[in-house]
Design a protein around this motif. Structure first.
Motif, PDB file in Angstrom:
ATOM      1  N   LEU A  13       0.822  -1.199   0.069  1.00 23.72           N
ATOM      2  CA  LEU A  13       0.110   0.034  -0.062  1.00 23.72           C
ATOM      3  C   LEU A  13       0.797   1.217  -0.109  1.00 23.72           C
ATOM      4  CD1 LEU A  13      -3.062   0.820   0.040  1.00 23.72           C
ATOM      5  CD2 LEU A  13      -2.664   1.144   2.652  1.00 23.72           C
ATOM      6  N   GLU A  14       1.905   1.286   0.829  1.00 20.62           N
ATOM      7  CA  GLU A  14       2.907   2.432   0.810  1.00 20.62           C
ATOM      8  C   GLU A  14       3.607   2.504  -0.455  1.00 20.62           C
ATOM      9  OE1 GLU A  14       3.633   2.399   5.695  1.00 20.62           O
ATOM     10  OE2 GLU A  14       4.863   1.031   4.339  1.00 20.62           O
ATOM     11  N   GLN A  15       4.075   1.530  -1.147  1.00 19.35           N
ATOM     12  CA  GLN A  15       4.767   1.640  -2.335  1.00 19.35           C
ATOM     13  C   GLN A  15       4.031   2.229  -3.482  1.00 19.35           C
ATOM     14  OE1 GLN A  15       6.100  -2.513  -3.057  1.00 19.35           O
ATOM     15  NE2 GLN A  15       7.710  -2.470  -1.422  1.00 19.35           N
ATOM     16  N   ILE A  16       2.656   2.231  -3.404  1.00 18.84           N
ATOM     17  CA  ILE A  16       1.758   2.800  -4.518  1.00 18.84           C
ATOM     18  C   ILE A  16       2.546   4.187  -5.019  1.00 18.84           C
ATOM     19  CG2 ILE A  16      -0.383   3.687  -5.232  1.00 18.84           C
ATOM     20  CD1 ILE A  16      -1.722   1.583  -3.480  1.00 18.84           C
ATOM     21  N   LYS A  17       2.668   4.975  -3.563  1.00 20.61           N
ATOM     22  CA  LYS A  17       3.133   6.244  -3.908  1.00 20.61           C
ATOM     23  C   LYS A  17       4.767   6.337  -4.417  1.00 20.61           C
ATOM     24  CE  LYS A  17       2.957  10.887  -2.125  1.00 20.61           C
ATOM     25  NZ  LYS A  17       2.707  11.717  -0.869  1.00 20.61           N
ATOM     26  N   SER A  18       5.266   5.559  -3.316  1.00 21.91           N
ATOM     27  CA  SER A  18       7.020   5.658  -3.379  1.00 21.91           C
ATOM     28  C   SER A  18       7.562   4.960  -4.856  1.00 21.91           C
ATOM     29  CB  SER A  18       7.313   5.314  -2.316  1.00 21.91           C
ATOM     30  OG  SER A  18       7.109   3.973  -1.890  1.00 21.91           O
ATOM     31  N   TYR A  19       6.928   3.890  -5.194  1.00 18.03           N
ATOM     32  CA  TYR A  19       7.530   3.121  -6.351  1.00 18.03           C
ATOM     33  C   TYR A  19       6.591   2.742  -7.410  1.00 18.03           C
ATOM     34  CZ  TYR A  19       9.963  -0.830  -8.093  1.00 18.03           C
ATOM     35  OH  TYR A  19      10.865  -1.777  -9.087  1.00 18.03           O
ATOM     36  N   ILE A  20       5.383   2.404  -6.987  1.00 17.36           N
ATOM     37  CA  ILE A  20       4.543   1.808  -8.302  1.00 17.36           C
ATOM     38  C   ILE A  20       4.188   3.073  -9.111  1.00 17.36           C
ATOM     39  CG2 ILE A  20       2.286   1.083  -8.946  1.00 17.36           C
ATOM     40  CD1 ILE A  20       2.484  -0.601  -6.221  1.00 17.36           C
ATOM     41  N   GLY A  21       4.116   4.243  -8.809  1.00 13.65           N
ATOM     42  CA  GLY A  21       3.584   5.253  -9.586  1.00 13.65           C
ATOM     43  C   GLY A  21       4.852   5.766 -10.397  1.00 13.65           C
ATOM     44  N   PRO A  22       5.956   6.033  -9.566  1.00 13.90           N
ATOM     45  CA  PRO A  22       7.157   6.443 -10.450  1.00 13.90           C
ATOM     46  C   PRO A  22       7.516   5.307 -11.493  1.00 13.90           C
ATOM     47  CG  PRO A  22       7.607   6.722  -8.178  1.00 13.90           C
ATOM     48  CD  PRO A  22       6.215   5.923  -8.139  1.00 13.90           C
ATOM     49  N   THR A  23       7.496   4.022 -10.996  1.00 17.70           N
ATOM     50  CA  THR A  23       7.759   2.859 -12.091  1.00 17.70           C
ATOM     51  C   THR A  23       6.727   2.711 -13.289  1.00 17.70           C
ATOM     52  OG1 THR A  23       8.613   1.438 -10.183  1.00 17.70           O
ATOM     53  CG2 THR A  23       7.965   0.317 -12.448  1.00 17.70           C
ATOM     54  N   TRP A  24       5.602   3.182 -13.226  1.00 12.97           N
ATOM     55  CA  TRP A  24       4.770   3.264 -14.450  1.00 12.97           C
ATOM     56  C   TRP A  24       5.223   4.582 -15.242  1.00 12.97           C
ATOM     57  CZ3 TRP A  24       2.592  -0.461 -16.703  1.00 12.97           C
ATOM     58  CH2 TRP A  24       1.936  -1.358 -15.848  1.00 12.97           C
ATOM     59  N   ASP A  25       5.423   5.643 -14.491  1.00 13.93           N
ATOM     60  CA  ASP A  25       6.205   6.769 -15.288  1.00 13.93           C
ATOM     61  C   ASP A  25       7.221   6.548 -16.170  1.00 13.93           C
ATOM     62  OD1 ASP A  25       4.443   8.966 -14.801  1.00 13.93           O
ATOM     63  OD2 ASP A  25       5.317   9.226 -12.784  1.00 13.93           O
ATOM     64  N   ALA A  26       8.211   5.615 -15.431  1.00 13.17           N
ATOM     65  CA  ALA A  26       9.422   5.329 -16.286  1.00 13.17           C
ATOM     66  C   ALA A  26       9.149   4.310 -17.446  1.00 13.17           C
ATOM     67  CB  ALA A  26      10.524   4.719 -15.194  1.00 13.17           C
ATOM     68  N   ILE A  27       8.080   3.255 -17.222  1.00 11.49           N
ATOM     69  CA  ILE A  27       7.751   2.497 -18.248  1.00 11.49           C
ATOM     70  C   ILE A  27       7.045   3.078 -19.254  1.00 11.49           C
ATOM     71  CG2 ILE A  27       6.153   0.497 -18.743  1.00 11.49           C
ATOM     72  CD1 ILE A  27       6.562  -0.578 -15.820  1.00 11.49           C
ATOM     73  N   VAL A  28       6.227   4.362 -19.063  1.00  7.65           N
ATOM     74  CA  VAL A  28       5.550   4.859 -20.141  1.00  7.65           C
ATOM     75  C   VAL A  28       6.766   5.677 -21.258  1.00  7.65           C
ATOM     76  CG1 VAL A  28       4.000   6.884 -21.024  1.00  7.65           C
ATOM     77  CG2 VAL A  28       3.323   5.164 -19.389  1.00  7.65           C
ATOM     78  N   ASP A  29       7.611   6.130 -20.195  1.00  2.42           N
ATOM     79  CA  ASP A  29       8.777   6.810 -20.811  1.00  2.42           C
ATOM     80  C   ASP A  29       9.378   6.033 -21.841  1.00  2.42           C
ATOM     81  OD1 ASP A  29       8.537   9.240 -19.542  1.00  2.42           O
ATOM     82  OD2 ASP A  29      10.088   8.937 -17.853  1.00  2.42           O
ATOM     83  N   THR A  30       9.590   4.846 -21.562  1.00  2.00           N
ATOM     84  CA  THR A  30      10.491   3.610 -22.198  1.00  2.00           C
ATOM     85  C   THR A  30       9.648   3.386 -23.485  1.00  2.00           C
ATOM     86  OG1 THR A  30      11.324   2.835 -20.261  1.00  2.00           O
ATOM     87  CG2 THR A  30      11.332   1.464 -22.231  1.00  2.00           C
TER      88      THR A  30
END
Length: 421
Positions: free
Chosen positions: A84-101
């Motif tokens: 639940l905590e990782q949603i903001k700290s990791y999951i959100g940023p990871t999806w941003d990076a994946i879309v960039d890719t």
């Protein structure tokens, strides 16, 4: 003579997806096709090692694009958090990076596909690459993460690590997830529109293929869906394990006839040297043999107990086959390999679908889950001993392993792909 059909495989930049695709490519080759790999530059040589042509996409490694090692280093603190905590700290940023890719890959991927002229494209990823949908040939989606990647009202939210029964925790996670990924999702939908493709529903970044979708999830951990997947386009592989060379076990100075325990947290998890050192300190006092995958950080381990062997790399399926217990992070490849060989899992998840697989292993009785950091020496020792001594679980795993081997998932996958042609 008729030239063999070129089948392009494009796994994401993770060893789990990459090596899963290798297993399918081995079978495709045996059926007379010509598998080739499109990959991140950092995976150059991985596929050539198995005798496959590889075509790195240069833009994915250029300045300004996501460097995944650097990305993980900057987000390692999130691995200590709850899903639940990782949603903001990791999951959100990871999806941003994946879309960039995905955006960066579009033009070089389009050009490469025009050059390769594949008869079919196999995508093992979590995001759509429009060049694939617009290539004019059948494309196959591989779901090599947990089955939760395909949403359903009776399946826990993807990446949540929630139990199998719906409850308030499902709703809370889903609400926070939708909010956190909304910016990346808007960018993805705008990108899809530019490429002439339809927008995806909220929170979804990749649709099912209209041609073929392959799911690794074995019978033992499969969910009962409220809306069953169409069997004409969705094939469960009941596991999908590649062929590897035999691995001769090292000679241990002590406990030579004791149970063998494999420890591997994947390419990302091996970065956590301090945590693995802490585990090795506990292993020293246990009456078992341990093989530990430490990745490229082997030189950081000055002292190694006699019952522990450290390795930078090994053909994992060949070691799992000889092990009595597999301690891992819950990556879908590791989880499926443990099930394929009838080995119980002790899962210590830290991100992504590892949380889902850890929960599922415990819920259906094929392993246990413990927190990656909040454990004591006694907790770790008890978990290991209980899994080694659980005769009921071991019989359940043996029965499932027999079924998985009879299913021969890699052959089913390869035949389904060839049948598209």
């Amino acid at each position: 003579m008729t030239q063999p059909k070129v089948i392009a495989l494009f796994p994401e930049a993770s060893y789990g997806a990459a090596l899963n695709c290798v297993g399918i490519a081995q079978q495709l080759r045996s059926l007379g096709a010509r598998p080739v790999f499109i990959c991140h530059p950092g995976f150059r040589g991985v596929f050539a090692e198995y005798g496959f042509p590889e075509y790195p996409l240069p833009t994915l490694g250029s300045e300004g694009q996501t460097d995944w090692t650097d990305f993980i280093n900057r987000h390692q603190d999130a691995f200590r958090q709850t899903p639940l905590e990782q949603i903001k700290s990791y999951i959100g940023p990871t999806w941003d990076a994946i879309v960039d890719t995905a955006i960066a890959a579009e033009e070089p991927l389009r050009q490469l596909l025009a050059q390769l002229k594949p008869a079919a494209i196999v995508l093992d990823n979590v995001v759509m690459f429009p060049a694939i949908a617009n290539a004019g040939v059948p494309w196959v989606r591989i779901i090599s993460c947990a089955e939760t990647e395909l949403p359903d009202a009776a399946v826990p939210p993807y990446l949540s690590g929630c139990r199998g029964e719906p409850g308030p925790d499902w709703m809370l996670f889903a609400e926070k997830y939708q909010k956190a990924v909304a910016p990346a999702h808007r960018r993805m939908n705008a990108f899809l529109a530019e490429c002439g493709l339809k927008a995806r529903p909220s929170g979804e970044f990749l649709e099912s293929s209209p041609f073929l979708n392959l799911l690794l999830s074995p019978d033992a951990v499969r969910f009962e869906r409220e809306k069953p997947l169409d069997p004409a386009t969705h094939v469960y592989l009941n596991g999908c394990v590649r062929q590897e060379a035999p691995y001769p076990l090292p000679a241990f100075a002590t406990h030579r006839d004791a149970a063998l325990i494999l420890v591997s947290f994947g390419s990302l998890g091996a970065m956590d040297v301090s945590m693995i050192k802490r585990m090795i300190g506990v292993f020293e006092d246990m009456p078992y043999r341990f093989i530990v995958n430490v990745g490229p950080w082997r030189d950081d381990y000055a002292r190694v107990p006699d019952n522990v062997f450290l390795e930078s790399w090994f053909p994992q399926p060949s070691v799992v086959e000889q092990a009595s217990l597999f301690i891992h992070h819950g990556g879908n490849n590791s989880f499926c390999e443990a099930l394929y060989y009838g080995v119980p899992s002790l899962i210590m998840p830290y991100c992504w679908d590892g949380h889902d697989n850890a929960r599922r292993a415990q819920d259906v009785g094929v392993g246990q889950r413990i927190d990656r950091y909040e454990w004591t020496d006694a907790v770790l020792k008890t978990a290991v001993a209980s899994l080694l001594d659980d005769a009921v679980m071991r019989q359940r795993l043996r029965d499932n392993a027999k079924l998985m081997k009879q299913s021969h998932g890699v052959a089913v996958a390869a035949k389904a792909i060839v049948d598209l042609l």
